[in-house]
Design a protein around this motif. Structure first.
Motif, short mmCIF file in Angstrom:
data_model
loop_
_atom_site.label_atom_id
_atom_site.label_comp_id
_atom_site.label_asym_id
_atom_site.label_seq_id
_atom_site.Cartn_x
_atom_site.Cartn_y
_atom_site.Cartn_z
N GLU A 111 19.16 -66.26 -5.55
CA GLU A 111 18.29 -67.27 -5.48
C GLU A 111 18.42 -67.99 -3.93
N TYR A 112 17.29 -68.22 -3.34
CA TYR A 112 17.16 -68.75 -2.00
C TYR A 112 16.29 -70.20 -1.86
N SER A 113 16.28 -70.74 -1.10
CA SER A 113 15.39 -71.97 -0.70
C SER A 113 13.91 -71.15 -0.26
N ASN A 114 12.92 -71.77 -0.55
CA ASN A 114 11.58 -71.43 -0.15
C ASN A 114 11.42 -71.42 1.35
N MET A 115 12.62 -71.97 2.04
CA MET A 115 12.43 -71.97 3.45
C MET A 115 12.48 -70.59 4.22
N MET A 116 13.10 -69.87 3.30
CA MET A 116 13.18 -68.51 3.81
C MET A 116 11.82 -67.69 4.19
N TYR A 117 10.86 -68.34 3.22
CA TYR A 117 9.66 -67.61 3.53
C TYR A 117 9.00 -68.36 4.72
N GLU A 118 9.22 -69.54 4.80
CA GLU A 118 8.56 -70.48 6.06
C GLU A 118 9.21 -69.85 7.23
N LYS A 119 10.47 -69.25 7.37
CA LYS A 119 11.05 -68.78 8.48
C LYS A 119 10.72 -67.02 8.59
N ARG A 120 9.99 -66.74 7.50
CA ARG A 120 9.72 -65.34 7.26
C ARG A 120 11.04 -64.41 7.36
N ALA A 121 11.86 -64.70 6.59
CA ALA A 121 13.03 -64.32 6.15
C ALA A 121 13.07 -63.72 4.78
N TYR A 122 12.54 -62.64 4.75
CA TYR A 122 12.01 -62.00 3.66
C TYR A 122 13.00 -61.00 2.74
N TYR A 123 14.42 -60.98 3.32
CA TYR A 123 15.14 -59.84 2.91
C TYR A 123 16.43 -60.67 2.44
N CYS A 124 17.12 -60.11 1.38
CA CYS A 124 18.28 -60.59 0.86
C CYS A 124 19.51 -60.06 1.59
N THR A 125 20.64 -60.64 1.72
CA THR A 125 21.95 -60.24 2.22
C THR A 125 22.20 -59.00 1.80
N CYS A 126 21.66 -58.70 0.39
CA CYS A 126 22.07 -57.19 -0.19
C CYS A 126 20.95 -56.47 0.29
N GLY A 127 19.97 -56.67 1.05
CA GLY A 127 18.92 -55.91 1.51
C GLY A 127 17.61 -55.82 0.67
N GLY A 128 18.03 -56.34 -0.56
CA GLY A 128 16.91 -56.47 -1.49
C GLY A 128 15.70 -57.36 -0.99
N THR A 129 14.46 -57.35 -1.36
CA THR A 129 13.26 -58.17 -0.95
C THR A 129 13.36 -59.27 -1.65
N LEU A 130 12.92 -60.49 -1.04
CA LEU A 130 13.00 -61.73 -1.51
C LEU A 130 11.55 -62.00 -1.97
N ARG A 131 11.31 -62.66 -3.12
CA ARG A 131 10.20 -62.79 -3.75
C ARG A 131 9.90 -64.23 -4.36
N PRO A 132 9.05 -64.97 -4.27
CA PRO A 132 8.93 -66.57 -5.09
C PRO A 132 9.36 -66.35 -6.47
N SER A 133 9.96 -67.44 -7.08
CA SER A 133 10.24 -67.57 -8.18
C SER A 133 9.11 -67.77 -9.37
N VAL A 134 7.91 -67.32 -8.99
CA VAL A 134 6.77 -67.59 -9.80
C VAL A 134 6.47 -66.30 -10.79
N VAL A 135 5.51 -66.46 -11.73
CA VAL A 135 5.34 -65.46 -12.64
C VAL A 135 4.02 -64.48 -11.93
N LEU A 136 4.34 -63.20 -11.70
CA LEU A 136 3.15 -62.45 -11.10
C LEU A 136 2.35 -61.97 -12.23
N PHE A 137 1.40 -61.54 -11.66
CA PHE A 137 0.43 -60.97 -12.66
C PHE A 137 1.07 -59.59 -13.02
N GLY A 138 1.19 -59.23 -14.31
CA GLY A 138 1.86 -58.21 -14.63
C GLY A 138 3.19 -58.54 -15.23
N GLU A 139 3.78 -59.72 -14.98
CA GLU A 139 5.14 -60.07 -15.60
C GLU A 139 5.02 -60.86 -16.72
N MET A 140 6.22 -60.85 -17.74
CA MET A 140 6.29 -61.78 -18.74
C MET A 140 6.64 -63.20 -18.28
#
Ligand code: APR
Length: 237
Positions: free
Chosen positions: A127-156
């Motif tokens: 988990e990261y602060s949403n500041m990452m998106y403000e800074k256009r920092a869209y990827y995790c230190t592991c290389g994975g994609t960062l996404r908002p902690s919202v329920v997206l359409f199609g998710e439970m």
């Protein structure tokens, strides 16, 4: 009528939608100037978008994160928090992801659709602060994609949040909807569940909803903020 209902009720649930935050400056989704009037949610707010349309996904949610960090709770959010502290209302079930109820010091808030306050890695869940998106920092230190902690359409939805929301809705004497078109399931099932378990349904919404015919009170010609100020005055007069 509502002031009297609130004074006599044992358990009052407030259910909020995007109409609760328009007076803070955030757009809702289905009003004439709502977000989904310009953007197709399935193409931008879905798991598919995260996989197939990621640049547009990033920009859309970066704009929403900037909206949330640039706005703040309004008088209506603060009145609901005060009513909780005074024991007038109990749980707040919200579809909103802006965190404004919590920011207004409400407790006992069930966030059905998650939150824009944090982002997390699609691969390792870090988990990261949403500041990452403000800074256009869209990827995790592991290389994975960062996404908002919202329920997206199609998710439970989160299972424990749903269970708590069911429990509160079933035991409510009064269930008040503030600013929702009640058009998205399963969220829109909670007012129905409360009604079926004997709750008095109250709907404050500028436009018609599918459940207006079940409500004991429908208020359409008053902004939520003004409505809450008026009832608060009646409760304390
Ligand atoms: N006072 C009263 N009603 C208002 C106000 C206001 N100040 N501002 C807006 N409204 C009403 C609008 O008329 C509209 O009917 O609030 C309603 C908001 O409905 P939607 O835009 O559909 O928002 P919501 O019901 O919260 O959407 C549910 O859909 O896209 C998903 O995840 C998203 O949580 C969202 C869900």
């Amino acid at each position: 009528m509502l002031a009297k209902l609130l004074q006599e009720a044992k358990s009052v649930v407030v259910f909020t939608g995007a109409g609760m935050s328009t007076e803070s400056g955030l757009p809702d989704f289905r009003s004439s100037d709502g977000l989904w009037q310009q953007t197709n949610p399935q193409r931008i707010a879905s798991v598919a978008a995260l996989n197939d349309n990621v640049e547009q996904f990033f920009e859309f949610y970066r704009t929403r994160v900037q909206g949330v960090t640039g706005c703040e709770p309004h008088k209506g959010h603060h009145i609901l928090a005060k009513w909780q502290a005074e024991g007038i209302i109990d749980t707040i079930i919200t579809q909103n992801v802006d965190g404004f109820h919590t920011a207004a010091n409400s407790s006992d808030v069930l966030e059905l659709h998650g939150t824009l306050r944090t982002v997390h890695c699609q691969s390792c869940q870090k988990e990261y602060s949403n500041m990452m998106y403000e800074k256009r920092a869209y990827y995790c230190t592991c290389g994975g994609t960062l996404r908002p902690s919202v329920v997206l359409f199609g998710e439970m939805l989160d299972h424990s949040v749903v269970l708590q929301s069911v429990k509160q809705s079933e035991s409510a004497d009064v269930f008040i909807v503030l600013g929702s078109s009640l058009s998205v399931s399963p969220a829109n099932q909670f007012p129905l569940l409360a009604y079926k378990h004997g709750a008095t349904l109250v709907i404050i919404n500028e436009e018609e909803t599918p459940y207006d015919h079940l409500a004991a009170l429908v208020v359409r010609n008053e902004k939520i903020g003004d409505f809450l100020v008026r009832i608060d005055n009646e409760l304390h007069s």
